[in-house]
Design a protein around this motif. Structure first.
Motif, short mmCIF file in Angstrom:
data_model
loop_
_atom_site.label_atom_id
_atom_site.label_comp_id
_atom_site.label_asym_id
_atom_site.label_seq_id
_atom_site.Cartn_x
_atom_site.Cartn_y
_atom_site.Cartn_z
N SER A 89 29.55 41.11 34.33
CA SER A 89 30.92 41.14 33.80
C SER A 89 31.59 42.50 34.04
CB SER A 89 30.94 40.78 32.32
OG SER A 89 30.18 41.70 31.57
N GLU A 91 34.90 42.95 36.39
CA GLU A 91 36.19 43.49 35.92
C GLU A 91 36.64 44.67 36.76
OE1 GLU A 91 36.58 44.20 31.79
OE2 GLU A 91 35.84 42.22 31.25
N HIS A 110 36.13 30.26 38.58
CA HIS A 110 35.81 29.36 37.46
C HIS A 110 35.65 30.18 36.19
CE1 HIS A 110 31.85 30.83 38.63
NE2 HIS A 110 31.46 30.55 37.40
N GLU A 111 35.93 31.49 36.27
CA GLU A 111 35.75 32.36 35.10
C GLU A 111 37.10 32.62 34.44
OE1 GLU A 111 32.67 35.64 35.72
OE2 GLU A 111 33.44 35.30 37.73
N PRO A 112 37.29 32.17 33.20
CA PRO A 112 38.58 32.37 32.53
C PRO A 112 38.99 33.83 32.42
CG PRO A 112 37.26 30.76 31.33
CD PRO A 112 36.38 31.34 32.39
N ARG A 113 38.03 34.74 32.18
CA ARG A 113 38.42 36.16 32.05
C ARG A 113 38.95 36.71 33.37
NH1 ARG A 113 34.73 39.44 31.65
NH2 ARG A 113 33.13 37.91 32.05
N ALA A 146 40.48 34.68 35.66
CA ALA A 146 41.77 33.99 35.82
C ALA A 146 42.86 34.68 35.01
CB ALA A 146 41.64 32.53 35.39
N ALA A 147 42.46 35.36 33.93
CA ALA A 147 43.45 36.02 33.06
C ALA A 147 44.12 37.22 33.76
CB ALA A 147 42.80 36.46 31.76
N TYR A 148 43.59 37.63 34.91
CA TYR A 148 44.26 38.68 35.69
C TYR A 148 45.47 38.13 36.44
CZ TYR A 148 40.62 42.20 35.02
OH TYR A 148 39.77 43.12 34.48
N ASP A 167 49.04 36.05 37.23
CA ASP A 167 50.34 35.87 36.58
C ASP A 167 50.52 34.42 36.15
OD1 ASP A 167 51.24 38.54 37.21
OD2 ASP A 167 51.39 37.85 39.28
N ARG A 168 49.81 33.55 36.82
CA ARG A 168 50.05 32.10 36.67
C ARG A 168 48.80 31.39 37.13
NH1 ARG A 168 53.14 28.34 40.13
NH2 ARG A 168 52.94 29.78 41.85
N GLU A 169 48.56 30.22 36.55
CA GLU A 169 47.42 29.45 37.04
C GLU A 169 47.83 28.02 37.32
OE1 GLU A 169 47.58 30.33 33.86
OE2 GLU A 169 47.42 28.48 32.72
N ALA A 194 53.91 31.97 33.88
CA ALA A 194 53.84 33.06 32.89
C ALA A 194 55.25 33.53 32.56
CB ALA A 194 53.03 34.20 33.44
N MET A 202 44.86 35.07 26.75
CA MET A 202 43.92 35.93 27.49
C MET A 202 44.65 36.87 28.45
SD MET A 202 40.68 33.41 28.22
CE MET A 202 39.60 34.73 28.80
N ARG A 203 45.75 36.38 29.04
CA ARG A 203 46.53 37.25 29.94
C ARG A 203 47.11 38.43 29.16
NH1 ARG A 203 47.91 33.15 33.37
NH2 ARG A 203 49.50 32.27 32.03
N THR A 263 44.34 40.86 28.37
CA THR A 263 43.91 41.57 29.59
C THR A 263 44.92 42.65 29.95
OG1 THR A 263 42.79 39.58 30.37
CG2 THR A 263 43.27 41.25 32.03
N GLU A 298 37.08 32.95 25.93
CA GLU A 298 36.44 32.40 27.12
C GLU A 298 35.42 31.32 26.73
OE1 GLU A 298 35.15 34.18 31.22
OE2 GLU A 298 33.73 34.82 29.70
N ARG A 340 35.31 27.55 28.10
CA ARG A 340 34.15 26.93 28.76
C ARG A 340 33.86 25.57 28.11
NH1 ARG A 340 31.87 29.87 32.47
NH2 ARG A 340 32.08 32.13 32.42
#
Lengths: 225, 174
Positions: A174, A178, A200-203, A205-207, A209-211, A225, B126-127, B130, B152, B156
């Motif tokens: 992790s 990061e 597949h990692e939410p943390r 994906a949080a980087y 602007d949009r998903e 966003a 989360m955004r 972060t 997270e 999951r």
């Protein structure tokens, strides 16, 4: 309204009898970080490969800066990938026989830049990515985190308009994950590059602007966003 | 856990009397904390007062009278709102999300849509967290990381559940 950098419309692609994409459509805006999410086998990596011109869809169209990408010849698409796109993958991004600095200089050398200039720019990027100390080591002599930072430097060195990152932190712990994301997103934002990020990692994906969520080869949901 | 909405959701699947409602609740959602009978009747009383359920019949099978309750149109509208509104991301969210998924499947609603809305809500949170880490001191970063790792874990579980919706739907319809 901002014109998209990349657009995919109603993409369909099958591998044999198995449909990987079934009507996927997405826009990538200039300078944005877009995350493609979804379960294994949902088609998110296939969509990334179509957007990057690595795969050609059976049906639908991909446009880059307004022009059709999917109907270009292999040679023209390869040229575009060298000049306008950067790539970071989970594994095997680096050429094992080359040192870190030679790996990073490779896109510049392929683009016709002189050796000395290419190496100088490669070293600058290695310093920026905090891995200048492994400049003369080969991929097998670096840690996973160092190798991915070298791969990020190589993806960014030619000033691409779009960076395609397919699970760039999938093999990292992790903290290293990061660090790679901080450096990748920070450098991309500085030079105005868009990022298409499969994870597949939410943390991670949080980087973004949009998903967008891909399920069974098409978009399931989108949030701006 | 929203007990009133969960009971309302069970009544939407089919009208039930109080004891039957408690049994259905406990079977799906009350493994750790079964409902007390008094809580069922008090909740039904409030739902009836608010116009979300009505008494649809009374019967007697060798014992005391049993009152059967059914959901009203206003009750269905209230449920529609509950299903479409994602929960605020917070710790220990799983029971209410699980109830929404089970009841969405049983009532023929789009359970994947419930999970998608929740995923989007979590990722917005989360955004923000972060972005707050950028340039923050390490003690602040570690505090934000604590929240991020918990969110997270929720996500999951959402993905895990999304991948098993078909199977869950089949099991629930048995």
């Amino acid at each position: 309204m901002t014109e998209p950098m990349l657009t995919a419309r109603d993409l369909h692609l099958s591998f044999g009898a198995s449909p990987a994409l079934a009507g996927a459509s997405v826009d990538v805006l200039p300078g944005e970080v877009l995350a493609l999410l979804g379960p294994s086998g949902s088609g998110k990596s296939t969509l990334l490969h179509c957007l990057a011109g690595i795969l050609v869809p059976d049906r639908g169209e991909v446009r880059y800066r307004g022009s059709r990408l999917d109907s270009l010849s292999d040679e023209l698409r390869s040229g575009l990938r060298r000049t306008d796109f950067g790539f970071v993958f989970q594994f095997g991004s680096l050429v094992p026989e080359l040192s870190a600095v030679d790996n990073v200089a490779l896109p510049l050398r392929l683009g016709g830049h002189r050796r000395r200039e290419s190496e100088a720019r490669a070293l600058e990027w290695l310093e920026r990515l905090e891995v200048a100390d492994v400049a003369h080591k080969r991929a097998g002599e670096m840690s996973g985190g160092q190798g991915q930072r070298v791969a990020v430097a190589r993806a960014l060195v030619s000033g691409p308009r779009v960076i395609f990152a397919d699970e760039p932190t999938g093999a990292l712990d992790s903290l290293n994950g990061e660090l790679v994301m901080d450096l990748l997103v920070g450098a991309a934002r500085e030079q105005g590059s868009s990022i298409v990020l499969v994870t597949h990692e939410p943390r991670i994906a949080a980087y973004a602007d949009r998903e967008v969520v891909i399920r069974d080869g098409a978009l399931a949901a989108a949030v701006v966003a | 856990m929203s007990v009133p909405h969960t009971l309302l959701g069970l009544l939407e699947v089919q009208p039930r009397h109080g004891y039957d409602l408690k049994r259905a609740y406990d079977a799906h959602f009350g493994h750790d904390r079964p409902l007390k009978p008094g809580q069922v009747y008090a909740t039904l009383g409030r739902l009836e007062r608010d116009g979300f359920v009505v008494v649809s019949g009374t019967d007697r099978e060798g014992g005391p009278d049993r009152t059967t309750y059914a959901v009203t149109a206003d009750g269905v509208t209230d449920l529609d709102h509950w299903f479409s509104e994602p929960e605020g991301p917070s710790a220990y969210l799983q029971p209410v999300l699980f109830a929404k998924v089970v009841l969405a499947l049983q009532s023929g609603r789009d359970a994947a849509q419930v999970l998608d809305a929740q995923r989007a809500e979590h990722l917005v949170a989360m955004r923000s967290l972060t972005a707050l880490k950028h340039g923050a001191d390490l003690d602040r970063v570690l505090g934000l990381d604590f929240a991020l790792f918990h969110l997270e874990a929720d996500l999951r579980w959402l993905e895990h559940t999304a991948a098993r919706l078909d199977r869950l739907g089949k099991e629930l319809s048995r």
